[in-house]
Write an enzyme that holds these catalytic residues in place. Structure first.
Site, mmCIF file in Angstrom:
data_model
loop_
_atom_site.group_PDB
_atom_site.id
_atom_site.type_symbol
_atom_site.label_atom_id
_atom_site.label_comp_id
_atom_site.label_asym_id
_atom_site.label_seq_id
_atom_site.Cartn_x
_atom_site.Cartn_y
_atom_site.Cartn_z
ATOM 1 N N LYS A 32 0.860 -1.194 0.000
ATOM 2 C CA LYS A 32 0.000 0.000 0.000
ATOM 3 C C LYS A 32 0.890 1.235 0.000
ATOM 4 O O LYS A 32 1.774 1.374 0.834
ATOM 5 C CB LYS A 32 -0.903 0.020 1.233
ATOM 6 C CG LYS A 32 -1.795 1.269 1.287
ATOM 7 C CD LYS A 32 -2.841 1.162 2.369
ATOM 8 C CE LYS A 32 -2.409 1.711 3.707
ATOM 9 N NZ LYS A 32 -2.323 3.191 3.762
ATOM 10 N N ASP A 59 -3.424 4.333 -2.056
ATOM 11 C CA ASP A 59 -4.405 4.800 -1.062
ATOM 12 C C ASP A 59 -4.429 6.332 -1.045
ATOM 13 O O ASP A 59 -3.841 6.958 -0.170
ATOM 14 C CB ASP A 59 -3.969 4.228 0.302
ATOM 15 C CG ASP A 59 -4.882 4.621 1.441
ATOM 16 O OD1 ASP A 59 -6.015 5.056 1.191
ATOM 17 O OD2 ASP A 59 -4.446 4.480 2.605
ATOM 18 N N LYS A 61 -7.496 8.160 -1.594
ATOM 19 C CA LYS A 61 -8.816 8.592 -1.088
ATOM 20 C C LYS A 61 -9.363 9.827 -1.819
ATOM 21 O O LYS A 61 -9.547 10.895 -1.207
ATOM 22 C CB LYS A 61 -8.750 8.889 0.418
ATOM 23 C CG LYS A 61 -8.284 7.721 1.281
ATOM 24 C CD LYS A 61 -8.381 8.055 2.756
ATOM 25 C CE LYS A 61 -7.970 6.927 3.663
ATOM 26 N NZ LYS A 61 -6.535 6.621 3.656
ATOM 27 N N ASP A 64 -13.842 14.624 -4.937
ATOM 28 C CA ASP A 64 -13.975 15.904 -5.645
ATOM 29 C C ASP A 64 -15.194 15.782 -6.562
ATOM 30 O O ASP A 64 -15.924 14.782 -6.494
ATOM 31 C CB ASP A 64 -12.671 16.182 -6.435
ATOM 32 C CG ASP A 64 -12.419 17.679 -6.633
ATOM 33 O OD1 ASP A 64 -13.393 18.413 -6.907
ATOM 34 O OD2 ASP A 64 -11.269 18.112 -6.518
ATOM 35 N N THR A 119 -12.205 6.146 10.387
ATOM 36 C CA THR A 119 -12.257 5.647 11.772
ATOM 37 C C THR A 119 -11.886 6.734 12.776
ATOM 38 O O THR A 119 -12.123 6.589 13.975
ATOM 39 C CB THR A 119 -11.328 4.424 11.968
ATOM 40 O OG1 THR A 119 -10.077 4.700 11.355
ATOM 41 C CG2 THR A 119 -11.931 3.185 11.370
HETATM 42 O O1 C5P Z 1 1.090 0.429 11.153
HETATM 43 P P1 C5P Z 1 -0.343 -0.005 11.047
HETATM 44 O O2 C5P Z 1 -0.515 -1.508 10.891
HETATM 45 O O3 C5P Z 1 -1.225 0.563 12.143
HETATM 46 O O4 C5P Z 1 -0.818 0.642 9.652
HETATM 47 C C1 C5P Z 1 -2.133 0.549 9.188
HETATM 48 C C2 C5P Z 1 -2.277 1.258 7.878
HETATM 49 O O5 C5P Z 1 -3.650 1.318 7.535
HETATM 50 C C3 C5P Z 1 -1.785 2.712 7.880
HETATM 51 O O6 C5P Z 1 -1.307 3.009 6.552
HETATM 52 C C4 C5P Z 1 -3.037 3.495 8.192
HETATM 53 O O7 C5P Z 1 -2.998 4.792 7.680
HETATM 54 C C5 C5P Z 1 -4.093 2.661 7.464
HETATM 55 N N1 C5P Z 1 -5.454 2.823 7.990
HETATM 56 C C6 C5P Z 1 -5.783 2.553 9.313
HETATM 57 N N2 C5P Z 1 -7.075 2.717 9.736
HETATM 58 C C7 C5P Z 1 -8.016 3.140 8.889
HETATM 59 C C8 C5P Z 1 -7.709 3.409 7.572
HETATM 60 C C9 C5P Z 1 -6.394 3.246 7.146
HETATM 61 O O8 C5P Z 1 -4.944 2.140 10.089
HETATM 62 N N3 C5P Z 1 -9.251 3.245 9.309
#
Ligand code: C5P
Length: 232
Positions: A32, A59, A61, A64, A119
């Site tokens: 990602k 990613d 997002k 627009d 979230t």
């Molecule tokens: O390091 P970690 O496992 O927490 O990373 C999770 C990834 O998923 C990060 O790139 C974070 O920005 C993304 N993400 C998240 N929660 C969300 C949406 C995206 O942790 N609700």
């Protein structure tokens, strides 16, 4: 594409990212790329990682007006990414325009998934700032269903929501779930987490895993463990 582990390459530079990916000499992980790396390094980082044999979830997002999103998605589609995303809050016309922009001359296109409510948004901020008074769970499922009806392939959601998204939108509608931690690992700043094995049981299609792999002393071993637990 079947169930898979997506490694969140949350690095600030091309050098750090490629040093990390160089460790994977056997299986090339699905990665990602988020806003930080893309805005720092531009489309070349996508082309470079793609040329090394990785699948890519870009990613960014998008959110627009439909015409702008359609044209931007056409550019991303030419980068040959495998998954890209947008905010379902852009509504049906924007999502349909995004699909049109993504679709290549031969009819192929990357998968397109939606972010429902972030979230980081909770019931209080949603009511206060967005004037949405319905319960947040209902809003998330409504956005997922709207994305499905617009023709999208799935949503990014918490592993805790994956089951309900499948019940609401069908088994084929993809759930891509961050918030994954090993049973014996640090949870860091994530609040509601699941292990890869639990995410498999509740039916996540893809898990997005960052620090449990990127910050591990042996990232390849951590990635392989994740694959074993999630894919089996
Ligand atoms: O390091 P970690 O496992 O927490 O990373 C999770 C990834 O998923 C990060 O790139 C974070 O920005 C993304 N993400 C998240 N929660 C969300 C949406 C995206 O942790 N609700």
């Amino acid at each position: 594409m079947g169930r898979d582990v997506i490694v969140a390459c949350d690095f600030a530079s091309k050098e750090d990212t490629l040093n990390f990916l160089d460790k994977f000499t056997d299986k090339k992980p699905f990665v990602k790329i988020g806003m930080e790396l893309f805005y720092a390094e531009g489309p070349d980082i996508v082309k470079e990682i793609k040329s090394r044999g990785h699948k890519i979830f870009l990613d960014l997002k998008l959110h627009d007006i439909p015409n702008t999103v359609k044209k931007a998605m056409a550019v991303l589609s030419r980068l040959d990414v495998d998954i890209c995303n947008l905010h379902a809050a852009g509504a049906t016309d924007m999502m349909k325009a995004a699909l049109e922009g993504l679709t290549r001359a031969d009819g192929s296109r990357p998968l397109l998934i939606a972010v429902t409510q972030l979230t980081s948004t909770d019931q209080t901020s949603m009511e206060r700032d967005l004037l949405i008074k319905e319960p947040i769970d209902k809003v998330v499922m409504h956005y997922a269903l709207t994305a499905k009806n617009a023709g999208l392939d799935g949503v990014v959601c918490s592993p805790l929501e994956a089951q309900k998204v499948h019940d609401t939108c069908g088994k084929e509608f993809l759930t891509v779930t961050p918030g994954v931690r090993f049973a014996d690992g640090d949870i860091g700043d994530q609040k509601r987490v699941m292990t890869p094995e639990q995410a498999k049981k509740i039916g996540s299609d893809y898990i997005v895993v960052g620090r449990p792999i990127t910050a591990a002393s042996d990232p390849v071993a951590a990635y392989n463990r994740c694959c074993e637990e999630f894919i089996g």
